[in-house]
Design a protein around this motif. Structure first.
Motif, PDB file in Angstrom:
ATOM      1  N   ILE A 386      -6.814  10.509  34.318  1.00 53.15           N
ATOM      2  CA  ILE A 386      -5.587  10.323  35.099  1.00 53.15           C
ATOM      3  C   ILE A 386      -4.616  11.466  34.825  1.00 53.15           C
ATOM      4  N   GLU A 387      -4.527  11.884  33.569  1.00 56.13           N
ATOM      5  CA  GLU A 387      -3.656  13.018  33.223  1.00 56.13           C
ATOM      6  C   GLU A 387      -4.045  14.257  34.015  1.00 56.13           C
ATOM      7  N   ALA A 388      -5.356  14.471  34.172  1.00 65.39           N
ATOM      8  CA  ALA A 388      -5.844  15.659  34.872  1.00 65.39           C
ATOM      9  C   ALA A 388      -5.512  15.641  36.359  1.00 65.39           C
ATOM     10  N   MET A 389      -5.188  14.467  36.898  1.00 69.55           N
ATOM     11  CA  MET A 389      -4.803  14.383  38.314  1.00 69.55           C
ATOM     12  C   MET A 389      -3.410  14.957  38.570  1.00 69.55           C
ATOM     13  N   GLY A 390      -2.631  15.188  37.497  1.00 66.38           N
ATOM     14  CA  GLY A 390      -1.307  15.777  37.650  1.00 66.38           C
ATOM     15  C   GLY A 390      -0.197  14.744  37.657  1.00 66.38           C
TER      16      GLY A 390
END
Length: 479
Positions: A386-390
């Motif tokens: 989820i963090e990598a989704m921005g």
């Protein structure tokens, strides 16, 4: 002169150039909604526990009766103290609206609460401005000043480096001071030089740190921002000197408190468009940080759709990135102030009550055995995917396990309820007011207030807002 050294001047030009520019069209519609919402949460917030010591403190000071604190009946206070009271009440439940981010690298939904600092400043100055001008302050003049402060605060919040918040400053307290100053300067009709000096004074007052989240001092940040704005404008009017480029340059506020920023993103966009219109503002359905709302709604709708009751729930895990989990400070909440920064409490309230409003945010409910037991079953987990989704949206995932072994998953809706893409209806905003006014204003007085707010731009006297909202708050707190 560099771009950065022109930022203060651009703001001054905007503030002093708002003559005759009462909000129109969509801007007017949204300004009325923000006004309605701000009055609602300040009314409800005026009876929160933290307001009692504040009332005693203010009463102990006394002073000239320049303005009325919201909800306090016929009490008259120095204008800056009236602003302190109203601003603190407006943030006491953390239910006031939220500015959305627009610039690159800005965490979505995590800038400032834009309504209360300028609204509290304007309300506190109504009686003083009327007495000095020999005529009531019209609704149009009041709304113009409020909208001016709202816009200035939002644009400064966009300009400053996002690290300002990430390092621990509370933007609603820091940048809120500039919003309140702009509103006060506009309402008092300060000229360009006095307005620039007022901003300079405010730059040396603007403060507030996130270490105080979960205490009475967090809403005090917003009250102090309103107080600072009124003080800055009144001092500047008396000739008090200050740097007239205080936002800019090597020693300016953006550089020192940011550190740095990108004023070029906004210097030529003040009012073009108004931030209230685009990217918009979130009017909160729940009295907690906006970043918690999509997760709360996801759990609420999951339980509704699956026909689950509190006794079915064995465990809940919220998966999210650091933008959602970062502001959360308390694993288990023991007080309602801590509850605003505890997913365990916020999700437990949804499980136990199916809602999370003024009636749930009480120390007695938070500390109750059933709530403490449920909080122990609610966990949060940082999710790298989820963090990598921005951070351009508020993303999270709820996983719920029942006592009989069933597993359920629900993603939070990116078009979260209350945001510009899924706004509360005008009727829902009124219902939020009714929730806050319960036990304070009878239905007839509430309806009269609705009629006034929805036509405030044509009202001959904006002070009618204070007349409509008094319920004796100071007496209630024994001040």
């Amino acid at each position: 002169m560099s771009e950065q050294t022109q930022f203060t001047a651009a703001i001054v030009d905007f503030i002093t150039g708002m003559d005759g520019q009462t909000p129109q069209g969509e801007h007017l519609r949204l300004a009325r909604r923000c006004l309605m919402d701000g009055l609602a949460v300040a009314l409800g917030g005026s009876e929160q526990p933290g307001m009692a010591p504040l009332a005693r403190y203010i009463a102990s000071i006394g002073g000239a009766g320049q303005g009325r604190p919201l909800g306090a009946g016929d009490v008259r206070l120095p204008a800056h103290l009236a602003a302190l009271w109203t601003g603190t009440a407006g943030h006491a439940m953390d239910w006031d609206d939220t500015q959305l981010a627009e610039g690159p690298g800005r965490p979505y939904g995590l800038l400032m609460h834009p309504t209360m600092p300028p609204l509290a400043a304007c309300l506190s100055l109504l009686d003083l401005a009327a007495a000095e001008g020999g005529a009531p302050v019209s609704g149009a003049r009041f709304l113009t000043a409020f909208a001016t402060g709202f816009e200035v605060g939002c644009k400064v919040a966009e300009a400053i480096n996002p690290d300002h918040y990430m390092r621990g400053f509370h933007t609603s307290g820091t940048i809120g001071a500039f919003a309140a100053t702009a509103a006060a300067a506009r309402l008092l009709g300060l000229d360009a030089d006095a307005t620039a000096r007022a901003i300079g004074i405010a730059a040396s007052c603007a403060a507030g740190i996130r270490a105080n989240f979960g205490t009475m001092t967090k809403p005090f940040h917003v009250g102090r921002a309103a107080e600072n704005g009124v003080t800055a404008a009144l001092l500047a009017r008396e000739g008090f000197s200050a740097n007239t480029e205080a936002l800019d340059g090597k020693w300016g506020y953006l550089t020192i408190a940011g550190p740095g920023g990108e004023p070029e993103l906004v210097a030529h966009r003040l009012g073009q468009p108004f931030t209230m219109v685009s990217p918009g503002v979130s009017i909160k359905p729940y009295p907690s940080g906006v970043l918690t709302h999509p997760s709360m709604d996801a759990l609420r709708f999951l339980m509704r759709d699956e026909g689950l009751a509190a006794e079915d729930v064995a465990a809940v895990t919220l998966h999210a990135g650091s933008n959602v989990l970062g502001p959360i400070r308390f694993r288990i909440a023991r007080t309602e102030l801590e509850g605003k920064f505890s997913f365990a409490f916020l999700l437990s309230a949804i499980i136990l009550r199916g809602r999370c409003g003024r009636q749930e945010f009480t120390d007695s409910f938070v500390a109750s055995p059933e709530c403490q037991d449920m909080q122990a079953r609610v966990e949060t987990a940082f999710d790298p995917a989820i963090e990598a989704m921005g951070w351009d949206r508020i993303r999270s995932r709820i996983e719920l396990r029942t006592h009989d072994g069933r597993q359920f998953t629900r993603w939070a809706d990116e078009a979260y309820r209350g945001g510009p893409d899924n706004p509360l209806s005008d009727r829902e905003v009124e219902e939020k007011f009714t929730d806050n006014a319960a036990g304070l204003l009878d239905p007839a007085r509430q309806q009269a207030l609705f009629d006034l707010v929805w036509s405030i731009d044509t009202a001959p006297d904006a002070a009618a807002l204070l007349d409509a909202l008094h319920w004796g708050a100071f007496a209630h707190h024994g001040a």
